[in-house]
Write a protein that holds these residues in place. Structure first.
Motif, PDB file in Angstrom:
ATOM      1  N   LEU A   1       0.770  -1.072  -0.025  1.00  0.00           N
ATOM      2  CA  LEU A   1      -0.032   0.047  -0.075  1.00  0.00           C
ATOM      3  C   LEU A   1       0.804   1.361  -0.142  1.00  0.00           C
ATOM      4  O   LEU A   1       0.596   2.234  -0.514  1.00  0.00           O
ATOM      5  CB  LEU A   1      -1.000   0.028   1.007  1.00  0.00           C
ATOM      6  CG  LEU A   1      -2.096  -0.881   1.134  1.00  0.00           C
ATOM      7  CD1 LEU A   1      -2.864  -0.915   2.560  1.00  0.00           C
ATOM      8  CD2 LEU A   1      -2.954  -0.803  -0.222  1.00  0.00           C
ATOM      9  N   GLU A   2       2.096   1.170   0.527  1.00  0.00           N
ATOM     10  CA  GLU A   2       2.934   2.336   0.662  1.00  0.00           C
ATOM     11  C   GLU A   2       3.368   2.640  -0.811  1.00  0.00           C
ATOM     12  O   GLU A   2       3.611   3.806  -1.087  1.00  0.00           O
ATOM     13  CB  GLU A   2       3.904   2.129   1.608  1.00  0.00           C
ATOM     14  CG  GLU A   2       4.908   3.316   1.869  1.00  0.00           C
ATOM     15  CD  GLU A   2       4.325   4.350   2.590  1.00  0.00           C
ATOM     16  OE1 GLU A   2       4.573   5.618   2.522  1.00  0.00           O
ATOM     17  OE2 GLU A   2       3.484   4.124   3.490  1.00  0.00           O
ATOM     18  N   LYS A   3       3.735   1.647  -1.780  1.00  0.00           N
ATOM     19  CA  LYS A   3       4.179   1.826  -2.921  1.00  0.00           C
ATOM     20  C   LYS A   3       3.182   2.082  -3.917  1.00  0.00           C
ATOM     21  O   LYS A   3       3.552   2.552  -5.081  1.00  0.00           O
ATOM     22  CB  LYS A   3       5.004   0.454  -3.223  1.00  0.00           C
ATOM     23  CG  LYS A   3       6.183   0.384  -2.343  1.00  0.00           C
ATOM     24  CD  LYS A   3       6.919  -0.774  -2.743  1.00  0.00           C
ATOM     25  CE  LYS A   3       8.203  -0.793  -1.902  1.00  0.00           C
ATOM     26  NZ  LYS A   3       9.425   0.061  -2.132  1.00  0.00           N
ATOM     27  N   TYR A   4       1.865   1.547  -3.758  1.00  0.00           N
ATOM     28  CA  TYR A   4       0.636   1.682  -4.737  1.00  0.00           C
ATOM     29  C   TYR A   4      -0.141   2.981  -4.740  1.00  0.00           C
ATOM     30  O   TYR A   4      -0.354   3.328  -3.644  1.00  0.00           O
ATOM     31  CB  TYR A   4      -0.267   0.658  -4.401  1.00  0.00           C
ATOM     32  CG  TYR A   4       0.168  -0.749  -5.243  1.00  0.00           C
ATOM     33  CD1 TYR A   4       1.555  -0.764  -5.785  1.00  0.00           C
ATOM     34  CD2 TYR A   4      -0.586  -1.645  -5.653  1.00  0.00           C
ATOM     35  CE1 TYR A   4       1.962  -2.095  -6.606  1.00  0.00           C
ATOM     36  CE2 TYR A   4      -0.385  -2.854  -6.473  1.00  0.00           C
ATOM     37  CZ  TYR A   4       1.098  -3.095  -6.863  1.00  0.00           C
ATOM     38  OH  TYR A   4       1.274  -4.236  -7.417  1.00  0.00           O
ATOM     39  N   ASP A   5      -0.427   3.478  -5.623  1.00  0.00           N
ATOM     40  CA  ASP A   5      -1.652   4.671  -5.788  1.00  0.00           C
ATOM     41  C   ASP A   5      -2.896   4.101  -5.908  1.00  0.00           C
ATOM     42  O   ASP A   5      -3.026   2.838  -5.840  1.00  0.00           O
ATOM     43  CB  ASP A   5      -0.890   5.595  -7.052  1.00  0.00           C
ATOM     44  CG  ASP A   5      -1.107   4.928  -8.328  1.00  0.00           C
ATOM     45  OD1 ASP A   5      -1.777   4.039  -8.510  1.00  0.00           O
ATOM     46  OD2 ASP A   5      -0.520   5.848  -9.334  1.00  0.00           O
ATOM     47  N   PHE A   6      -3.859   4.751  -5.987  1.00  0.00           N
ATOM     48  CA  PHE A   6      -4.937   4.623  -6.054  1.00  0.00           C
ATOM     49  C   PHE A   6      -5.425   3.483  -7.164  1.00  0.00           C
ATOM     50  O   PHE A   6      -6.027   2.502  -6.957  1.00  0.00           O
ATOM     51  CB  PHE A   6      -6.066   5.431  -5.739  1.00  0.00           C
ATOM     52  CG  PHE A   6      -6.618   5.987  -4.497  1.00  0.00           C
ATOM     53  CD1 PHE A   6      -7.104   5.469  -3.564  1.00  0.00           C
ATOM     54  CD2 PHE A   6      -5.956   7.207  -4.001  1.00  0.00           C
ATOM     55  CE1 PHE A   6      -7.575   5.753  -2.306  1.00  0.00           C
ATOM     56  CE2 PHE A   6      -6.098   7.607  -2.870  1.00  0.00           C
ATOM     57  CZ  PHE A   6      -6.866   7.201  -1.787  1.00  0.00           C
ATOM     58  N   CYS A   7      -4.978   3.988  -8.407  1.00  0.00           N
ATOM     59  CA  CYS A   7      -5.205   3.236  -9.540  1.00  0.00           C
ATOM     60  C   CYS A   7      -4.576   1.832  -9.579  1.00  0.00           C
ATOM     61  O   CYS A   7      -5.213   0.843  -9.921  1.00  0.00           O
ATOM     62  CB  CYS A   7      -4.502   3.894 -10.735  1.00  0.00           C
ATOM     63  SG  CYS A   7      -5.398   5.456 -11.224  1.00  0.00           S
ATOM     64  N   SER A   8      -3.393   1.790  -8.886  1.00  0.00           N
ATOM     65  CA  SER A   8      -2.696   0.570  -8.959  1.00  0.00           C
ATOM     66  C   SER A   8      -3.480  -0.543  -7.770  1.00  0.00           C
ATOM     67  O   SER A   8      -3.454  -1.594  -7.986  1.00  0.00           O
ATOM     68  CB  SER A   8      -1.476   0.523  -8.143  1.00  0.00           C
ATOM     69  OG  SER A   8      -0.470   1.375  -9.231  1.00  0.00           O
ATOM     70  N   CYS A   9      -4.304   0.128  -6.848  1.00  0.00           N
ATOM     71  CA  CYS A   9      -5.016  -0.616  -5.978  1.00  0.00           C
ATOM     72  C   CYS A   9      -6.142  -1.344  -6.495  1.00  0.00           C
ATOM     73  O   CYS A   9      -6.563  -2.342  -6.420  1.00  0.00           O
ATOM     74  CB  CYS A   9      -5.376  -0.022  -4.770  1.00  0.00           C
ATOM     75  SG  CYS A   9      -4.189   0.570  -3.414  1.00  0.00           S
ATOM     76  N   TYR A  10      -6.816  -0.458  -7.507  1.00  0.00           N
ATOM     77  CA  TYR A  10      -7.941  -1.040  -8.245  1.00  0.00           C
ATOM     78  C   TYR A  10      -7.363  -2.314  -9.307  1.00  0.00           C
ATOM     79  O   TYR A  10      -8.018  -3.192  -9.612  1.00  0.00           O
ATOM     80  CB  TYR A  10      -8.715   0.202  -8.960  1.00  0.00           C
ATOM     81  CG  TYR A  10      -9.588   1.021  -8.212  1.00  0.00           C
ATOM     82  CD1 TYR A  10     -10.566   0.368  -7.614  1.00  0.00           C
ATOM     83  CD2 TYR A  10      -9.402   2.001  -7.886  1.00  0.00           C
ATOM     84  CE1 TYR A  10     -11.460   1.175  -6.937  1.00  0.00           C
ATOM     85  CE2 TYR A  10      -9.989   2.918  -7.324  1.00  0.00           C
ATOM     86  CZ  TYR A  10     -11.190   2.295  -6.626  1.00  0.00           C
ATOM     87  OH  TYR A  10     -12.057   3.261  -5.979  1.00  0.00           O
TER      88      TYR A  10
END
Length: 135
Positions: free
Chosen positions: A50-59
């Motif tokens: 989560l520290e490395k991912y932005d919102f788009c990557s989380c989706y």
């Protein structure tokens, strides 16, 4: 005042990303096995991602997990059937034929839920036929 707002924003942002990111499929099929292989706690792995991912990557994480499952299994098939040796180095099996065999094993295992050892057995039979020139 600004620092407090920044801190609050960061906390809420992390919480929102965690909610987007987490679901049973991803946890059971990807994150728990990955944490075990790395020897770290699941929560620590999640925090790192989560520290490395932005919102788009989380989706998009679900698509990443599917791609990883198939890609990593393809590598395992290469090793278990010796396709890297037989095709890439010794040229005993055509590269396209090796790709077809790999794809067959991966698809049967991932898409059709055939046990890996059964899919691998069928792949092994195809490799032997290809080596004998009967495929």
């Amino acid at each position: 005042m600004i620092e407090e707002l920044d801190k609050k924003y960061e906390e809420l942002s992390k919480k929102q990303k965690r909610n987007i990111f987490l679901n049973r499929y991803l946890i059971e099929d990807a994150l728990i096995p990955m944490a075990k292989k790395l020897g770290i706690e699941l929560e620590e792995l999640i925090d790192i991602i989560l520290e490395k991912y932005d919102f788009c990557s989380c989706y998009e994480i679900h698509a990443y997990a599917e791609q990883a499952k198939m890609g990593c299994l393809g590598r395992k098939v290469d090793i278990d059937l010796g396709l890297c040796w037989l095709s890439d180095f010794f040229s005993l099996i055509d590269g396209k034929e090796a790709d077809k065999i790999r794809k067959l094993v991966v698809e049967k295992t991932v898409l059709y839920k055939v046990p890996y050892k059964d899919s691998l057995k069928e792949g092994r039979e195809k490799v032997i036929k290809a080596l004998r020139g009967k495929e």
